[in-house]
Structure formats: structure tokens, C-alpha cells
Design a protein around this motif. Sequence first.
Motif, short mmCIF file in Angstrom:
data_model
loop_
_atom_site.label_atom_id
_atom_site.label_comp_id
_atom_site.label_asym_id
_atom_site.label_seq_id
_atom_site.Cartn_x
_atom_site.Cartn_y
_atom_site.Cartn_z
N LEU A 228 0.92 -1.28 0.04
CA LEU A 228 0.04 0.08 -0.08
C LEU A 228 0.98 1.18 0.04
N GLY A 229 1.96 1.46 0.72
CA GLY A 229 2.70 2.27 0.92
C GLY A 229 3.54 2.57 -0.46
N GLU A 230 3.85 1.36 -1.07
CA GLU A 230 4.45 1.75 -2.23
C GLU A 230 3.60 2.24 -3.45
N GLY A 231 2.45 1.84 -3.16
CA GLY A 231 1.33 2.28 -4.19
C GLY A 231 1.41 3.94 -3.83
N TYR A 232 1.08 4.43 -2.67
CA TYR A 232 1.19 5.69 -2.23
C TYR A 232 2.32 6.56 -2.97
N VAL A 233 3.46 5.81 -2.81
CA VAL A 233 4.71 6.61 -3.30
C VAL A 233 4.61 6.66 -5.13
N ALA A 234 4.05 5.88 -5.81
CA ALA A 234 3.66 5.83 -7.12
C ALA A 234 2.61 7.11 -7.21
N ALA A 235 1.75 7.21 -6.28
CA ALA A 235 0.71 8.12 -6.45
C ALA A 235 1.20 9.79 -6.17
N GLY A 236 2.35 9.69 -5.72
CA GLY A 236 3.05 10.84 -5.18
C GLY A 236 2.64 11.14 -3.83
N ARG A 237 1.97 10.40 -2.98
CA ARG A 237 1.48 10.50 -1.83
C ARG A 237 2.33 9.92 -0.56
N VAL A 238 3.73 10.42 -0.69
CA VAL A 238 4.64 10.10 0.13
C VAL A 238 4.18 10.33 1.54
N ASP A 239 3.44 11.33 1.94
CA ASP A 239 3.17 11.45 3.39
C ASP A 239 2.22 10.11 3.79
N LEU A 240 1.22 9.63 2.87
CA LEU A 240 0.58 8.27 3.32
C LEU A 240 1.28 7.24 3.43
N ALA A 241 2.17 7.13 2.40
CA ALA A 241 3.42 6.35 2.52
C ALA A 241 4.26 6.24 3.96
N ARG A 242 4.56 7.24 4.21
CA ARG A 242 5.04 7.33 5.84
C ARG A 242 4.38 6.71 6.87
N LEU A 243 3.04 7.07 6.62
CA LEU A 243 2.04 6.65 7.72
C LEU A 243 2.20 5.06 7.75
N GLN A 244 2.16 4.43 6.65
CA GLN A 244 2.34 3.06 6.59
C GLN A 244 3.63 2.62 6.94
N LEU A 245 4.81 3.34 6.68
CA LEU A 245 6.03 2.91 7.13
C LEU A 245 5.88 2.68 8.87
#
Length: 174
Positions: A131-148
Motif C-alpha cells: 500500500l505504501g509503495e502504491g502511495y509512493v507511485a501516486a505521489g502521496r509520500v505522506d501516506l506512505a510514511r504513515l504505513q511505514l
Amino acid sequence: MKIHLALATLLALTIGAASFAPAYAMGDGDDSGTKPKCKKGEVVKNGKCVKAHSGVLPDEQLYQQGRALAQAGEYDWALTVLAAVGNQNDPRVLNYIGYSHRKSGRLDQAFGYYNKAIEIDPNFVLAREYLGEGYVAAGRVDLARLQLAEIANRCGTTCEEYLELAEHIETGVN
């Protein structure tokens, strides 16, 4: 060759190496006729290619073949096989359906499957990583960091899923 080796290992584990020589769901370029060369939409059952549908194999074998296809880059084929799994609420199945959609560029669909997997099993850190990798692809690094952060809470900062997602966030690569 890497794909074929992974499928041979998978099939030996899920079907039983003693029952037949290794088979490859996607074929291996060997025209000797000793190994099935399945078409898209088919799975290996007892060393033969058969159409993927619910009940053709136990759910675990369908999942394993679908997962192997997804990891081999055969996303649409993987989706067909994973759709044949009877238990569509298995978080692992939902995760690889999401993975196949994400890798095919269908991020919104992927997010829905990942979130459903996580809703069923909040500790499923692989789904959180993807899911976090998908957020990175979508340009939503903030959401990726939440998954991290969620992964760190569940398995620490040295588990594979944490390290993988951290690298994707750092490099910006899906």
C-alpha cells in the motif's frame, strides 16, 4: 529462467514433487512436450493445464499459483487465477489482487484491495508495505510514511517490509 525456477519451486511445494516432474504454468521454452505450457487463464493441476475456476484446485494452490504469476509480472493472468480462489476475504489473496492492479497502473483499485486486507488483518505488514509503495507511485509520500510507521509499530525497523518501503520512499520508485 528466474520465473521458471520460482514456478517450479512453487509447484513442487503446492502439488508435490513426487507426483510428477516440475511443471511451469507459463511454459519454459522447452518444446519436448514434457512440461505443460499453460495459456493465460489456466493453472497447473496434476501436471496438466486446466482452466482456472473456483474449485479447480484447493484455495491454497490457486493462491500460490496466482501469487507466483503476479510476482512474475503476469498481472492479468494472476488476477484471473486469484479470482478463482473461493475465499475472497483471505487477506493474502486481497493483497496480491491489489499488487496486480498496482503493478498494472490501476492504483485506485489496488488501494481498495490493500485496505480491505489490512481491515481484516491490521498486522499484515506486507499489505501495508505494498500500500505504501502504491502511495509512493501516486505521489502521496505522506501516506506512505504513515504505513511505514504502522509497519515499524508491528515488526520494528529492521523487518524486510519496513526496509523495502523505506527504500521506496527514499528513492521514489514504485
